[in-house]
Design a protein around this motif. Sequence first.
Motif, PDB file in Angstrom:
ATOM      1  N   CYS A 309       0.829  -1.200   0.000  1.00  0.00           N
ATOM      2  CA  CYS A 309       0.000   0.000   0.000  1.00  0.00           C
ATOM      3  C   CYS A 309       0.867   1.254   0.000  1.00  0.00           C
ATOM      4  O   CYS A 309       2.062   1.209   0.293  1.00  0.00           O
ATOM      5  CB  CYS A 309      -0.932   0.009   1.213  1.00  0.00           C
ATOM      6  SG  CYS A 309      -2.087  -1.390   1.258  1.00  0.00           S
ATOM      7  N   TYR A 313      -0.932   3.684   4.756  1.00  0.00           N
ATOM      8  CA  TYR A 313      -1.926   2.623   4.651  1.00  0.00           C
ATOM      9  C   TYR A 313      -1.235   1.280   4.822  1.00  0.00           C
ATOM     10  O   TYR A 313      -0.038   1.139   4.543  1.00  0.00           O
ATOM     11  CB  TYR A 313      -2.645   2.678   3.300  1.00  0.00           C
ATOM     12  CG  TYR A 313      -3.454   3.945   3.107  1.00  0.00           C
ATOM     13  CD1 TYR A 313      -4.790   3.998   3.455  1.00  0.00           C
ATOM     14  CD2 TYR A 313      -2.843   5.092   2.595  1.00  0.00           C
ATOM     15  CE1 TYR A 313      -5.523   5.167   3.274  1.00  0.00           C
ATOM     16  CE2 TYR A 313      -3.565   6.272   2.427  1.00  0.00           C
ATOM     17  CZ  TYR A 313      -4.906   6.288   2.771  1.00  0.00           C
ATOM     18  OH  TYR A 313      -5.628   7.438   2.614  1.00  0.00           O
ATOM     19  N   GLU A 314      -2.001   0.290   5.257  1.00  0.00           N
ATOM     20  CA  GLU A 314      -1.461  -1.047   5.442  1.00  0.00           C
ATOM     21  C   GLU A 314      -2.464  -2.063   4.920  1.00  0.00           C
ATOM     22  O   GLU A 314      -3.669  -1.797   4.807  1.00  0.00           O
ATOM     23  CB  GLU A 314      -1.165  -1.302   6.917  1.00  0.00           C
ATOM     24  CG  GLU A 314      -2.372  -1.188   7.834  1.00  0.00           C
ATOM     25  CD  GLU A 314      -1.993  -1.353   9.292  1.00  0.00           C
ATOM     26  OE1 GLU A 314      -0.796  -1.534   9.560  1.00  0.00           O
ATOM     27  OE2 GLU A 314      -2.900  -1.312  10.150  1.00  0.00           O
ATOM     28  N   CYS A 320      -6.371  -1.990   1.188  1.00  0.00           N
ATOM     29  CA  CYS A 320      -5.502  -1.024   1.849  1.00  0.00           C
ATOM     30  C   CYS A 320      -6.341  -0.178   2.794  1.00  0.00           C
ATOM     31  O   CYS A 320      -7.277   0.507   2.357  1.00  0.00           O
ATOM     32  CB  CYS A 320      -4.807  -0.136   0.820  1.00  0.00           C
ATOM     33  SG  CYS A 320      -3.551  -0.996  -0.165  1.00  0.00           S
ATOM     34  N   ALA A 323      -3.320   3.122   8.207  1.00  0.00           N
ATOM     35  CA  ALA A 323      -2.392   2.439   9.109  1.00  0.00           C
ATOM     36  C   ALA A 323      -2.700   2.795  10.558  1.00  0.00           C
ATOM     37  O   ALA A 323      -3.156   3.901  10.873  1.00  0.00           O
ATOM     38  CB  ALA A 323      -0.956   2.822   8.763  1.00  0.00           C
ATOM     39  N   SER A 327       2.650   2.816  12.945  1.00  0.00           N
ATOM     40  CA  SER A 327       3.018   2.177  11.666  1.00  0.00           C
ATOM     41  C   SER A 327       2.557   3.041  10.505  1.00  0.00           C
ATOM     42  O   SER A 327       1.972   2.560   9.560  1.00  0.00           O
ATOM     43  CB  SER A 327       2.393   0.778  11.575  1.00  0.00           C
ATOM     44  OG  SER A 327       0.979   0.880  11.683  1.00  0.00           O
ATOM     45  N   LEU A 330       5.819   2.592   6.065  1.00  0.00           N
ATOM     46  CA  LEU A 330       6.428   1.280   5.876  1.00  0.00           C
ATOM     47  C   LEU A 330       7.936   1.422   5.892  1.00  0.00           C
ATOM     48  O   LEU A 330       8.491   2.409   5.407  1.00  0.00           O
ATOM     49  CB  LEU A 330       5.985   0.677   4.549  1.00  0.00           C
ATOM     50  CG  LEU A 330       4.499   0.311   4.459  1.00  0.00           C
ATOM     51  CD1 LEU A 330       4.195  -0.158   3.056  1.00  0.00           C
ATOM     52  CD2 LEU A 330       4.144  -0.767   5.469  1.00  0.00           C
ATOM     53  N   ASP A 334      10.733  -3.365   4.003  1.00  0.00           N
ATOM     54  CA  ASP A 334       9.422  -3.872   3.595  1.00  0.00           C
ATOM     55  C   ASP A 334       9.142  -3.528   2.141  1.00  0.00           C
ATOM     56  O   ASP A 334       8.640  -4.346   1.365  1.00  0.00           O
ATOM     57  CB  ASP A 334       8.325  -3.290   4.498  1.00  0.00           C
ATOM     58  CG  ASP A 334       8.407  -3.821   5.921  1.00  0.00           C
ATOM     59  OD1 ASP A 334       8.959  -4.927   6.088  1.00  0.00           O
ATOM     60  OD2 ASP A 334       7.919  -3.143   6.849  1.00  0.00           O
TER      61      ASP A 334
END
Length: 408
Positions: A309, A313-314, A320, A323, A327, A330, A334
Amino acid sequence: MRQALAALPAVAVCLLVPSSAAPGDCQLSDLFLRGPADRDGNAQPIDVFPVEGKSQMYTALMDYAMTGFNLEVSAEPRGDCTASAGSSLTRTVDPGSSVMVQVTVAHIEGDVAANEYQLNVTRLRGDETTVQFLAVEGTYLVPRWSPNIRNYKVKLDVSQDLARLAFQRLDAGQVVDISSRPEEAPQGILLEAAAPAGRRRLSDPQSLGPPVGEVQRSPSTALIAIDVGMERIVDVMVTSADLSTSAGYTINVTRPLCPMDRRYFDGLTRVCTDVCNEGYFGNPATGRCTSCLQTHCSICSVPDECTLCLDGYELEGNQCAPASDGSQHLGFFDKVRANAQIFSGRHQVVAIILAGVVVIALFASFGVLYSKRRAMQRRQRLLEDDDDEQQPAFDTGYGGQHFTYEDS
């Protein structure tokens, strides 16, 4: 509006005749041809062309709907010379027939020989289904354009998403309908998805731009979309001005694939690439960089499966989501890992080499750190030994008591 012959375009209504006579001689300066005026007093212009290789001959082509024409002429030097084309009344012309007009230019005093000019005016029959010209901008037709040849082939450059078809009617009353057939992969080229089905009718052609002055006919264009690695057949159907018959031209338009080392076409930069931009993925079914369907997706391998993402966003499944605290961004590794997964799926050999280089670099780093640490420990021991040798007496360390030995 007057047009200089040296800069004369494909059409001209009021023809400014170039000077070919000696200074002071009388010569024809203007030819203005138009159809009969309607009830509102509007008269349609008729284009006039010089005859190649004959400096004092001109030709004009009337539309089928025109029943006649009027001619206005003038000579120069003005005030000394006069031009005459006979009757000033409207001259009628039957369909498919021609009328020759003699234009005489003479000096007012009559002491100089007169110059004679000829104008041949032809009226179309009304059943013509040819056009004056047909072309695809940025490329060329095969075979070379000729009004009586009906089938052509065109090869676009890989960067061209659109084929711009330009044409000009022979008769302003002709009806031109342009349509394209479904895209297909050329023989010998296989794609992973079928082309969309159904006949596609193009929008009405539009003029290339406003002409200079009044003109009888002006070019028109139509846009045809075609994907990389595909071909599309374009049909140009021409209905005659009297609506009695129709005939068409066929143009087979092809667009090549991107080369294998850069197999995806990026529509934003209009170049072939191997790795698509953020938010896009290389689609082998179309040979293009296709947008990821998931919102806020940075990297995807298929349209609806996101693997990484955007910042902030995660991933939650294949979606997505914003976050959680702690976090928001990223980590670097990652992102590297996610990109490596996409890259290695397409370039396994390169991925293995890169992985080996990373491992070697890590071992080399550990080796350098270990060597530095050993060197520092050895240096510390040497410093401690030097300190012991510089003491004037020594401590036995026995029972916490100090003994000093002296010579008697």
